[in-house]
Write an enzyme that holds these catalytic residues in place. Structure first.
Site, PDB file in Angstrom:
ATOM      1  N   HIS A 149       0.859  -1.198   0.000  1.00  0.00           N
ATOM      2  CA  HIS A 149       0.000   0.000   0.000  1.00  0.00           C
ATOM      3  C   HIS A 149       0.882   1.231   0.000  1.00  0.00           C
ATOM      4  O   HIS A 149       2.083   1.147   0.290  1.00  0.00           O
ATOM      5  CB  HIS A 149      -0.872   0.022   1.259  1.00  0.00           C
ATOM      6  CG  HIS A 149      -0.043   0.215   2.503  1.00  0.00           C
ATOM      7  ND1 HIS A 149       0.616  -0.833   3.114  1.00  0.00           N
ATOM      8  CD2 HIS A 149       0.290   1.333   3.207  1.00  0.00           C
ATOM      9  CE1 HIS A 149       1.293  -0.369   4.150  1.00  0.00           C
ATOM     10  NE2 HIS A 149       1.129   0.940   4.224  1.00  0.00           N
ATOM     11  N   HIS A 188       5.610   6.524  -0.934  1.00  0.00           N
ATOM     12  CA  HIS A 188       6.412   5.301  -1.054  1.00  0.00           C
ATOM     13  C   HIS A 188       5.551   4.075  -0.802  1.00  0.00           C
ATOM     14  O   HIS A 188       4.541   4.150  -0.112  1.00  0.00           O
ATOM     15  CB  HIS A 188       7.572   5.320  -0.053  1.00  0.00           C
ATOM     16  CG  HIS A 188       7.148   5.232   1.371  1.00  0.00           C
ATOM     17  ND1 HIS A 188       6.692   6.325   2.087  1.00  0.00           N
ATOM     18  CD2 HIS A 188       7.061   4.182   2.224  1.00  0.00           C
ATOM     19  CE1 HIS A 188       6.374   5.952   3.312  1.00  0.00           C
ATOM     20  NE2 HIS A 188       6.576   4.654   3.421  1.00  0.00           N
TER      21      HIS A 188
HETATM   22  P1  ATP Z   1       4.588  -3.327  11.931  1.00  0.00           P
HETATM   23  O1  ATP Z   1       4.688  -1.973  12.613  1.00  0.00           O
HETATM   24  O2  ATP Z   1       3.854  -4.322  12.741  1.00  0.00           O
HETATM   25  O3  ATP Z   1       5.899  -3.831  11.450  1.00  0.00           O
HETATM   26  P2  ATP Z   1       3.355  -1.850   9.804  1.00  0.00           P
HETATM   27  O4  ATP Z   1       4.419  -0.822  10.000  1.00  0.00           O
HETATM   28  O5  ATP Z   1       3.026  -2.282   8.420  1.00  0.00           O
HETATM   29  O6  ATP Z   1       3.688  -3.148  10.614  1.00  0.00           O
HETATM   30  P3  ATP Z   1       1.745   0.036  11.167  1.00  0.00           P
HETATM   31  O7  ATP Z   1       2.893   0.371  12.078  1.00  0.00           O
HETATM   32  O8  ATP Z   1       0.393  -0.070  11.762  1.00  0.00           O
HETATM   33  O9  ATP Z   1       2.012  -1.345  10.446  1.00  0.00           O
HETATM   34  O10 ATP Z   1       1.762   1.116  10.015  1.00  0.00           O
HETATM   35  C1  ATP Z   1       0.771   1.177   9.019  1.00  0.00           C
HETATM   36  C2  ATP Z   1       1.279   2.086   7.914  1.00  0.00           C
HETATM   37  O11 ATP Z   1       1.529   3.386   8.431  1.00  0.00           O
HETATM   38  C3  ATP Z   1       2.620   1.635   7.315  1.00  0.00           C
HETATM   39  O12 ATP Z   1       2.674   2.031   5.959  1.00  0.00           O
HETATM   40  C4  ATP Z   1       3.650   2.412   8.106  1.00  0.00           C
HETATM   41  O13 ATP Z   1       4.844   2.609   7.366  1.00  0.00           O
HETATM   42  C5  ATP Z   1       2.912   3.725   8.300  1.00  0.00           C
HETATM   43  N1  ATP Z   1       3.358   4.378   9.524  1.00  0.00           N
HETATM   44  C6  ATP Z   1       3.544   3.792  10.725  1.00  0.00           C
HETATM   45  N2  ATP Z   1       3.950   4.685  11.643  1.00  0.00           N
HETATM   46  C7  ATP Z   1       4.050   5.878  10.998  1.00  0.00           C
HETATM   47  C8  ATP Z   1       4.436   7.199  11.387  1.00  0.00           C
HETATM   48  N3  ATP Z   1       4.784   7.496  12.621  1.00  0.00           N
HETATM   49  N4  ATP Z   1       4.403   8.154  10.445  1.00  0.00           N
HETATM   50  C9  ATP Z   1       4.034   7.894   9.183  1.00  0.00           C
HETATM   51  N5  ATP Z   1       3.666   6.675   8.754  1.00  0.00           N
HETATM   52  C10 ATP Z   1       3.679   5.671   9.644  1.00  0.00           C
END
Ligand code: ATP
Ligand code: MG
Length: 173
Positions: A42, A123
């Protein structure tokens, strides 16, 4: 996270055919790092983080009022960002994408949702926690982005799961 909160983000989902093609290419590249599951590819538009459940209805209503325009997204750059996120990025960011992100941020602010202050970086993450930092040209995977969604992120023993809580169309230009 408490049971009363939801970990939420708005995103463009990668269509299944494109996700299959991207993963087939990625898996032939011998990247290190932890690959992102095909079903999870995504582009994040806005990361809301933990939100009270009571806010969900307002978020769904807000999103349904957004008048975005559809666009072609072409991911032609391989990059490594942050601490080892191997990604696909567009060389040029479609204006309709920038507008959608800005509109979401404005509407979220009006609802009291504070977003990360860093500028939007379009990205699609392919792998995480990589020690190598590959970059260069990519095959130019592309899709027509004609909707966006609100996703619930849930940590599970088998890895993170995303569930769409709503999806909304982007109008033909
Ligand atoms: P995991 O954290 O379990 O490894 P994940 O990163 O895919 O999995 P989430 O942390 O819930 O799951 O993030 C969901 C989406 O939001 C991902 O695309 C992640 O890169 C983005 N994301 C997470 N934290 C932030 C942040 N602080 N700022 C911007 N984007 C974020
Ligand atoms: Mg994360």
């Amino acid at each position: 996270m408490s049971e009363e909160s939801l970990r939420l983000f708005f995103a463009l989902p990668c269509p299944p055919d494109q996700a299959t093609a991207i993963c087939a290419w990625r898996d032939g590249q011998a990247f290190d790092g932890r690959p992102v599951a095909e079903a999870n590819l995504h582009m994040t538009l806005a990361f809301l983080g933990a939100q009270p459940k009571e806010r969900l209805e307002a978020l769904l209503t807000m999103a349904s009022g957004i008048e975005g325009t559809a666009f072609d997204l072409r991911l032609d750059r391989l990059t490594t960002i942050g601490k080892g996120f191997i990604c696909l990025q567009p060389s040029t960011t479609p204006q309709a994408l920038s507008r959608l992100v800005a509109t979401l941020a404005e509407h979220l602010a009006a609802l009291g949702v504070v977003l990360d202050s860093r500028p939007f970086l379009p990205h699609l993450t392919l792998a995480r926690q990589a020690r190598s930092r590959p970059s260069g040209a990519a095959p130019g995977f592309a899709w027509h982005a004609d909707h966006f969604g609100l996703y619930l992120s849930t940590a599970t023993p088998g890895g993170v799961r995303y569930d769409a809580l709503g999806r909304w169309p982007l109008a033909a230009p």
